[in-house]
Design a protein around this motif. Structure first.
Motif, PDB file in Angstrom:
ATOM      1  N   PHE A 376       0.826  -1.159   0.072  1.00  0.00           N
ATOM      2  CA  PHE A 376       0.073   0.007  -0.023  1.00  0.00           C
ATOM      3  C   PHE A 376       0.802   1.344   0.007  1.00  0.00           C
ATOM      4  O   PHE A 376       0.939   1.777   1.152  1.00  0.00           O
ATOM      5  CB  PHE A 376      -1.030   0.105   1.276  1.00  0.00           C
ATOM      6  CG  PHE A 376      -2.032  -1.237   1.397  1.00  0.00           C
ATOM      7  CD1 PHE A 376      -2.945  -1.079   0.418  1.00  0.00           C
ATOM      8  CD2 PHE A 376      -1.596  -2.366   2.151  1.00  0.00           C
ATOM      9  CE1 PHE A 376      -4.147  -2.107   0.482  1.00  0.00           C
ATOM     10  CE2 PHE A 376      -2.483  -3.378   2.222  1.00  0.00           C
ATOM     11  CZ  PHE A 376      -3.764  -3.329   0.990  1.00  0.00           C
ATOM     12  N   ASN A 378      -0.086   3.966  -1.025  1.00  0.00           N
ATOM     13  CA  ASN A 378      -0.891   5.328  -0.357  1.00  0.00           C
ATOM     14  C   ASN A 378      -1.010   5.026   1.176  1.00  0.00           C
ATOM     15  O   ASN A 378      -1.626   5.681   1.866  1.00  0.00           O
ATOM     16  CB  ASN A 378      -2.292   4.972  -0.838  1.00  0.00           C
ATOM     17  CG  ASN A 378      -3.162   3.691  -0.563  1.00  0.00           C
ATOM     18  OD1 ASN A 378      -2.526   2.723  -0.102  1.00  0.00           O
ATOM     19  ND2 ASN A 378      -4.378   3.811  -0.576  1.00  0.00           N
ATOM     20  N   GLU A 379      -0.100   4.288   1.900  1.00  0.00           N
ATOM     21  CA  GLU A 379       0.039   4.111   3.371  1.00  0.00           C
ATOM     22  C   GLU A 379       1.170   4.381   3.704  1.00  0.00           C
ATOM     23  O   GLU A 379       1.676   3.785   4.804  1.00  0.00           O
ATOM     24  CB  GLU A 379      -0.711   2.941   3.777  1.00  0.00           C
ATOM     25  CG  GLU A 379      -2.497   3.048   3.586  1.00  0.00           C
ATOM     26  CD  GLU A 379      -3.266   1.664   3.933  1.00  0.00           C
ATOM     27  OE1 GLU A 379      -2.572   0.775   4.557  1.00  0.00           O
ATOM     28  OE2 GLU A 379      -4.438   1.450   4.000  1.00  0.00           O
ATOM     29  N   GLN A 455      -3.469  10.553   0.661  1.00  0.00           N
ATOM     30  CA  GLN A 455      -4.012   9.339   1.535  1.00  0.00           C
ATOM     31  C   GLN A 455      -2.754   8.985   2.314  1.00  0.00           C
ATOM     32  O   GLN A 455      -3.065   8.457   3.553  1.00  0.00           O
ATOM     33  CB  GLN A 455      -4.171   8.244   0.424  1.00  0.00           C
ATOM     34  CG  GLN A 455      -5.742   8.347  -0.209  1.00  0.00           C
ATOM     35  CD  GLN A 455      -6.133   7.191  -1.014  1.00  0.00           C
ATOM     36  OE1 GLN A 455      -5.428   6.360  -1.252  1.00  0.00           O
ATOM     37  NE2 GLN A 455      -7.291   7.406  -1.448  1.00  0.00           N
ATOM     38  N   PHE A 459      -3.045   9.008   6.384  1.00  0.00           N
ATOM     39  CA  PHE A 459      -2.989   7.823   6.978  1.00  0.00           C
ATOM     40  C   PHE A 459      -2.158   7.601   8.156  1.00  0.00           C
ATOM     41  O   PHE A 459      -2.152   7.352   9.187  1.00  0.00           O
ATOM     42  CB  PHE A 459      -2.762   6.564   5.912  1.00  0.00           C
ATOM     43  CG  PHE A 459      -2.537   5.282   6.468  1.00  0.00           C
ATOM     44  CD1 PHE A 459      -3.658   4.653   6.668  1.00  0.00           C
ATOM     45  CD2 PHE A 459      -1.270   4.670   6.788  1.00  0.00           C
ATOM     46  CE1 PHE A 459      -3.404   3.025   7.128  1.00  0.00           C
ATOM     47  CE2 PHE A 459      -1.357   3.390   7.455  1.00  0.00           C
ATOM     48  CZ  PHE A 459      -2.225   2.574   7.726  1.00  0.00           C
TER      49      PHE A 459
HETATM   50  C1  LIG Z   1      -5.275   2.429  -0.099  1.00  0.00           C
HETATM   51  O1  LIG Z   1      -5.508   1.694  -1.384  1.00  0.00           O
HETATM   52  C2  LIG Z   1      -6.202   0.616  -0.990  1.00  0.00           C
HETATM   53  C3  LIG Z   1      -6.577  -0.140  -2.315  1.00  0.00           C
HETATM   54  O2  LIG Z   1      -5.652  -0.372  -3.211  1.00  0.00           O
HETATM   55  C4  LIG Z   1      -7.657   0.860  -0.251  1.00  0.00           C
HETATM   56  O3  LIG Z   1      -8.150  -0.325   0.164  1.00  0.00           O
HETATM   57  C5  LIG Z   1      -7.126   1.734   1.130  1.00  0.00           C
HETATM   58  O4  LIG Z   1      -8.127   2.006   1.923  1.00  0.00           O
HETATM   59  C6  LIG Z   1      -6.364   2.897   0.834  1.00  0.00           C
HETATM   60  N1  LIG Z   1      -5.859   3.371   2.004  1.00  0.00           N
HETATM   61  C7  LIG Z   1      -6.060   4.771   2.287  1.00  0.00           C
HETATM   62  C8  LIG Z   1      -5.460   5.103   3.556  1.00  0.00           C
HETATM   63  O5  LIG Z   1      -6.928   5.460   1.476  1.00  0.00           O
END
Ligand SMILES: *[C@@H]1O[C@H](CO)[C@@H](O)[C@H](O)[C@H]1NC(C)=O
Ligand SMILES: *[C@@H]1O[C@H](CO)[C@@H](O)[C@H](O)[C@H]1NC(C)=O
Ligand SMILES: *[C@@H]1O[C@H](CO)[C@@H](O)[C@H](O)[C@H]1NC(C)=O
Ligand SMILES: *[C@@H]1O[C@H](CO)[C@@H](O)[C@H](O)[C@H]1NC(C)=O
Ligand SMILES: *[C@@H]1O[C@H](CO)[C@@H](O)[C@H](O)[C@H]1NC(C)=O
Length: 570
Positions: A376, A378-379, A455, A459
């Motif tokens: 991830f 995005n985390e 994100q 996060f």
């Molecule tokens: C990051 O992306 C995933 C999908 O790939 C999603 O399920 C998750 O919620 C996202 N995390 C944030 C913090 O948005």
């Protein structure tokens, strides 16, 4: 005769061993032999002197700031070839010290730091005859618009800027495989405890310089561990303040979201005096506005206390989050200290944890791309670090003159053009094994704050803040109460790493020495945002407790002082 002597020797050694283990359990690694003893400073014992002691001696006319500067310069000449703590000495340092002495003679003493020499990491700007280059030749000769706010504040307090301290180049943003403490301009900084290993970083020169008594105190910067790590590895007190307590204006940035100017000092009081001099609102760093209403009137030194304060205090021990990763020997030594803290009347509750620590930090040590490793990006902390660096360095460079370096693109090109000294490609320089892959990764983002960026930032920030705040909260007879702090092993990188992402403060104090390497390690205390008063209170109480049983911060033993390996192993 020989046999008798032999028996006598065994008896003596046994006696010493007994005395150390039974009377002073924490003292067994305290330094007793010093290969490079430090001379007194005009009959003042400067070695391990506190800022207060220097101030008192100056107040009594027994010492001057010019003498202090002279003695620290002598000490630097004595130690520099070994530890390389100073990257550049301030050409004006004697003139400044003479001015402070003249003021004192006229009865003007500005602050407890009046006349005290200090260094700043080479990424902290000063508008004077010093350069500000983050250790890179790329910025040599550039002119900064003004002193960094923290430097301005220290000058106003009467402290004397001795020079720039060595560091890991670009505060480690440039490469993912590198020699900690190395910069092209400054060379390899080495810890006086063991010159062959990682000296702690990226505020390396400040850490090893203060530890070797080559300077009174130093300012470092932390984005993710860079003050707490060198403090821990050099038996120092390190304070990494809440992001926004100390202004970053005039500091070569990594990330506006996590950069914090912090302190390296030998005692909690020294560190608190420095914190009082540097924190505050600065119009050039809008993150500092957040401290309004959160800081104590009269500063932090008023919270210094003694071991009696520990009676009734309750600390949390986040065992699974951090302690399980501590090396066995270190863990055992730290638990001896925890027992001592308990014996002073404190309660230490095992098992309060950082909520979701498993997804916030790697089980395998420091890794700021852990989110991406989990699948991830995005985390992941690294996701927004790369973008922030791209943008923040551009804003910083927009204000400096006399340089063609205007952007990350320019820095990367400079490193390619000077690959031999700046390690622009993998394998070109032993200190930069992976070349400038960190810079290239940041460059690839072009600084775009896309959905993934927001994100990841949201996060990491919110999860780490919530995690620490949860761990700080416990149930006392049905009422939610706050721990005095979380006690952590700061050399377990995951602890400062969670605080870094949260933007929360950490303090480290000396706690022990690793038997194999001879490298010190600390005890850390974590708190919530603006919790510095608590950190000063409890760190000073524990420091006083340590002293009451005869424990002093371990002194350098100069292990491996003839070796010059590069890179240093992590
Ligand atoms: C990051 O992306 C995933 C999908 O790939 C999603 O399920 C998750 O919620 C996202 N995390 C944030 C913090 O948005
Ligand atoms: C600081 O200012 C910038 C640009 O004006 C803005 O984007 C940011 O949100 C501000 N940050 C804070 C903490 O006020
Ligand atoms: C804390 O609790 C864990 C079990 O969760 C245990 O393994 C560990 O030894 C305890 N540590 C201390 C210092 O009591
Ligand atoms: C919690 O309750 C116990 C038993 O009622 C009592 O002995 C103790 O003093 C209480 N502790 C606090 C901190 O109030
Ligand atoms: C320095 O530390 C390394 C790594 O722990 C160790 O192997 C080495 O023996 C130490 N050097 C000395 C001279 O003790």
């Amino acid at each position: 005769m020989f046999v008798q002597f032999f028996f006598w020797l065994i008896f003596l050694l046994a006696g010493l061993a007994f005395a150390e283990t039974s009377l002073f359990p924490l003292q067994e690694h305290a330094g007793t032999e010093d290969l490079f003893p430090m001379d007194d400073c005009s009959s003042f014992k400067l070695h391990e002197a506190t800022i207060d002691e220097m101030q008192t001696a100056m107040g009594h006319g027994k010492l001057t700031s010019v003498q202090l500067v002279t003695c620290y310069l002598v000490r630097t000449y004595q130690t520099q070839e070994y530890i390389n703590s100073v990257l550049q000495v301030n050409p004006d340092v004697f003139a400044i010290a003479a001015e402070r002495d003249a003021e004192r003679r006229q009865g003007k003493v500005r602050n407890p730091l009046h006349g005290i020499p200090f260094t700043v990491k080479d990424n902290i700007g000063s508008k004077d005859n010093l350069d500000t280059t983050a250790g890179s030749w790329a910025l040599l000769g550039n002119i900064v618009p003004r002193d960094a706010h923290v430097v301005k504040r220290l000058r106003e307090a009467g402290a004397v800027l001795f020079g720039k301290a060595g560091l890991s180049e670009w505060a480690d943003m440039r490469s993912n495989d590198y020699s900690e403490g190395y910069s092209a301009r400054g060379g390899q900084v080495r810890s006086a405890y063991n010159l062959t290993v990682n000296p702690g970083g990226s505020s390396s020169g400040g850490g090893v310089g203060v530890a070797a008594n080559a300077i009174a105190f130093s300012l470092g910067t932390e984005t993710d561990g860079s003050v707490i790590n060198p403090a821990s590895r050099n038996a120092l007190v390190g304070i990494k303040p809440t992001v926004g307590l100390t202004s970053r204006a005039g500091v070569i940035p990594e990330s506006e979201h996590q950069d914090s100017v912090g302190i390296l000092a030998r005692t909690v009081k020294d560190a608190a005096l420095v914190l009082d001099a540097i924190y505050g609102v600065d119009e050039r760093d809008n993150y500092t506005l957040a401290q309004v209403g959160k800081t104590p009137a009269g500063g932090y030194a008023q919270f210094l206390t003694d071991k009696a304060a520990l009676q009734g205090a309750v600390f949390g021990l986040p065992w699974k989050s951090f302690w399980v990763y501590a090396d066995e020997d270190q863990q055992a030594q730290l638990l001896d200290l925890i027992d001592l803290i308990k014996s002073a009347g404190a309660t230490v509750l095992n098992g309060t944890e950082i909520t979701d620590y498993q997804i916030l930090v790697s089980p395998d040590g420091w890794n700021w791309d852990w989110g991406a490793v989990r699948g991830f990006p995005n985390e992941s902390e690294y996701t927004y670090m790369k973008v922030d660096f791209y943008n923040n360095i551009k804003s910083y460079l927009a204000e400096v003159s006399n340089t063609n370096i205007r952007s990350l693109e320019d820095i990367v090109q400079y490193n390619l053009d000077n690959a031999g000294s700046e390690g622009g490609v993998p394998g070109a320089h032993p200190a930069f094994a992976s070349g400038q892959d960190g810079f290239l990764a940041a460059l690839a983002t072009k600084g775009v704050r896309d959905e993934t960026y927001w994100q990841a930032l949201g996060f990491c920030q919110s999860k780490c803040r919530r995690g620490i705040d949860d761990a700080l909260t416990y149930n006392r007879n049905g009422t939610k109460t706050k721990f005095a702090g979380l006690l952590v092993p700061p050399q377990v990188a995951q602890a400062p790493q969670i605080a870094a992402q949260a933007g929360y403060p950490v303090i480290a104090i000396p706690a022990g020495v690793d038997a194999e390497s001879g490298m010190p390690f600390g005890l850390g205390i974590m708190q919530t945002a603006w919790g510095e008063a608590e950190l000063v209170r409890w760190a000073s109480a524990i420091e006083d407790l340590q002293r009451s049983v005869g424990y002093e911060r371990p002194l350098p033993r100069w292990r491996g002082y003839l070796q010059r390996n590069l890179p240093v192993p992590y």
